[in-house]
Design an enzyme around this catalytic site. Structure first.
Site, PDB file in Angstrom:
ATOM      1  N   ASP A   5      15.428 -49.115 -80.032  1.00 13.42           N
ATOM      2  CA  ASP A   5      14.104 -48.539 -80.062  1.00 13.42           C
ATOM      3  C   ASP A   5      13.560 -49.427 -78.662  1.00 13.42           C
ATOM      4  O   ASP A   5      13.523 -50.343 -77.863  1.00 13.42           O
ATOM      5  CB  ASP A   5      13.855 -49.015 -80.996  1.00 13.42           C
ATOM      6  CG  ASP A   5      14.330 -50.816 -81.759  1.00 13.42           C
ATOM      7  OD1 ASP A   5      14.305 -51.441 -81.003  1.00 13.42           O
ATOM      8  OD2 ASP A   5      13.695 -50.780 -82.682  1.00 13.42           O
ATOM      9  N   ASN A  52      11.755 -55.157 -94.373  1.00 16.05           N
ATOM     10  CA  ASN A  52      11.938 -54.025 -95.367  1.00 16.05           C
ATOM     11  C   ASN A  52      12.796 -52.827 -95.134  1.00 16.05           C
ATOM     12  O   ASN A  52      12.952 -52.039 -95.576  1.00 16.05           O
ATOM     13  CB  ASN A  52      10.659 -52.843 -94.936  1.00 16.05           C
ATOM     14  CG  ASN A  52      10.614 -52.402 -92.973  1.00 16.05           C
ATOM     15  OD1 ASN A  52      11.659 -52.756 -92.651  1.00 16.05           O
ATOM     16  ND2 ASN A  52       9.612 -51.950 -93.255  1.00 16.05           N
ATOM     17  N   HIS A  94      14.311 -51.730 -92.453  1.00 16.96           N
ATOM     18  CA  HIS A  94      14.406 -50.378 -91.068  1.00 16.96           C
ATOM     19  C   HIS A  94      16.019 -50.947 -90.431  1.00 16.96           C
ATOM     20  O   HIS A  94      15.968 -52.229 -90.559  1.00 16.96           O
ATOM     21  CB  HIS A  94      12.774 -50.658 -90.369  1.00 16.96           C
ATOM     22  CG  HIS A  94      12.914 -51.868 -89.809  1.00 16.96           C
ATOM     23  ND1 HIS A  94      11.470 -52.582 -89.392  1.00 16.96           N
ATOM     24  CD2 HIS A  94      13.710 -52.422 -89.475  1.00 16.96           C
ATOM     25  CE1 HIS A  94      11.373 -53.304 -88.344  1.00 16.96           C
ATOM     26  NE2 HIS A  94      12.820 -53.860 -88.280  1.00 16.96           N
TER      27      HIS A  94
HETATM   28  C1  GLP Z   1      12.761 -55.087 -84.644  1.00 17.15           C
HETATM   29  C2  GLP Z   1      13.883 -54.208 -84.488  1.00 17.15           C
HETATM   30  C3  GLP Z   1      15.077 -54.012 -85.044  1.00 17.15           C
HETATM   31  C4  GLP Z   1      15.546 -55.686 -85.430  1.00 17.15           C
HETATM   32  C5  GLP Z   1      14.367 -55.826 -86.403  1.00 17.15           C
HETATM   33  C6  GLP Z   1      14.346 -57.869 -87.168  1.00 17.15           C
HETATM   34  O1  GLP Z   1      12.219 -55.100 -85.654  1.00 17.15           O
HETATM   35  N1  GLP Z   1      13.580 -52.594 -83.865  1.00 17.15           N
HETATM   36  O2  GLP Z   1      15.850 -53.103 -84.753  1.00 17.15           O
HETATM   37  O3  GLP Z   1      16.430 -55.608 -86.637  1.00 17.15           O
HETATM   38  O4  GLP Z   1      13.035 -56.460 -85.472  1.00 17.15           O
HETATM   39  O5  GLP Z   1      14.676 -58.933 -85.778  1.00 17.15           O
HETATM   40  P1  GLP Z   1      14.365 -60.118 -85.806  1.00 17.15           P
HETATM   41  O6  GLP Z   1      16.093 -59.922 -85.826  1.00 17.15           O
HETATM   42  O7  GLP Z   1      14.046 -60.718 -85.167  1.00 17.15           O
HETATM   43  O8  GLP Z   1      14.296 -60.718 -87.172  1.00 17.15           O
END
Ligand code: GLP
Length: 248
Positions: free
Chosen positions: A67, A138, A140
């Site tokens: 993304d 959440n 995702h």
């Molecule tokens: C963002 C990305 C996700 C990722 C999430 C968690 O929202 N779009 O793909 O998994 O962050 O991030 P972190 O590893 O910083 O907790």
């Protein structure tokens, strides 16, 4: 589904790097799906170290990132394009043409063809062998927020308020949308490795692994996949009551 719980963030990072490295070593033209965020940072450091030590060759590796924010400049330090350059691409011998990531600067009216092109490139590469995922609090995956349909492909999405607050120090200046692989794109990958670290992820992990399969917790769709591993440190695995390496 396999769940591995390891002692520390360092331990899951090393394990994740080794699973990615294995793919690179055994496949002739490995195709990887890659995440951003804080969680995979050390995994990337280890992969760069392996490259520097002459253990890995990225010259035939193809990558597709999950993304990118939209709109955002590729030079913006908050962009995932910049993150990937700094953390992996500059540190290894991957070819420019083989590392794919959504363009956060594409014109609004060109987003759709850009996404269609991205899907086509994944298909032309023969599909993704191994995709590494993080998870939002959440639930995702990529930027497929709660409520996302399971048949979605790459597209532009609105970010939830929670995600914006979680991901940005100054939510007021943050982009409100993102371009993301869809849930279908992700789950078409042959292997899936989801990394999570810290107690703040424990609820999402519990819902994703032991709760019902539901659009409200997007990562729960992974229960439908035949080859998925959740690699967790103790904090993220806190709600699970499982020992290291146990399978469910
Ligand atoms: C963002 C990305 C996700 C990722 C999430 C968690 O929202 N779009 O793909 O998994 O962050 O991030 P972190 O590893 O910083 O907790």
């Amino acid at each position: 589904m396999k769940i591995e719980i390891r002692d520390s963030y360092g331990a899951i990072s090393k394990r994740a790097a080794n699973l990615v490295a294995r793919e690179i070593v055994v496949k002739e033209k490995p195709v990887l799906g890659l995440p951003t965020g804080d969680t995979p940072k050390r995994m990337y450091d280890i992969l760069v170290n392996y490259y520097e030590e002459g253990l890995l060759d990225f010259s035939e590796v193809r990558t597709f990132n999950l993304d990118e924010y939209y709109p955002i400049s590729g030079n913006d330090p908050r962009s995932f394009n910049k993150y990937m350059e700094d953390r992996l691409f500059e540190g290894v011998n991957i070819k420019n043409k083989n590392s794919h990531i959504f363009n956060g600067e594409v014109e609004e009216k060109k987003i759709e063809p850009h996404c269609r092109g991205y899907e086509r490139k994944i298909a032309d590469a023969g599909g993704i062998d191994l995709i590494v995922l993080g998870i939002g609090e959440n639930g995702h995956i990529g930027f497929n927020e709660p409520g996302a349909r399971f048949d979605t492909v790459s597209r532009v999405v609105e970010l939830s308020k929670d995600t914006i607050e979680e991901n940005f120090e100054d939510p007021g200046t943050a982009p409100e949308r993102a371009i993301t692989m869809g849930i279908k794109t992700i789950t078409q990958s042959r292997k899936i490795l989801l990394l999570a670290s810290g107690e703040q992820k424990a609820r999402a992990i519990k819902e994703a692994t032991t709760g019902p399969v539901t659009r409200e917790w997007p990562a729960s769709v992974l229960q439908l996949h035949p080859d998925v591993t959740f690699l967790l440190d103790k904090g993220a695995g806190k709600g699970l009551d499982l020992d290291t390496g146990e399978e469910i």
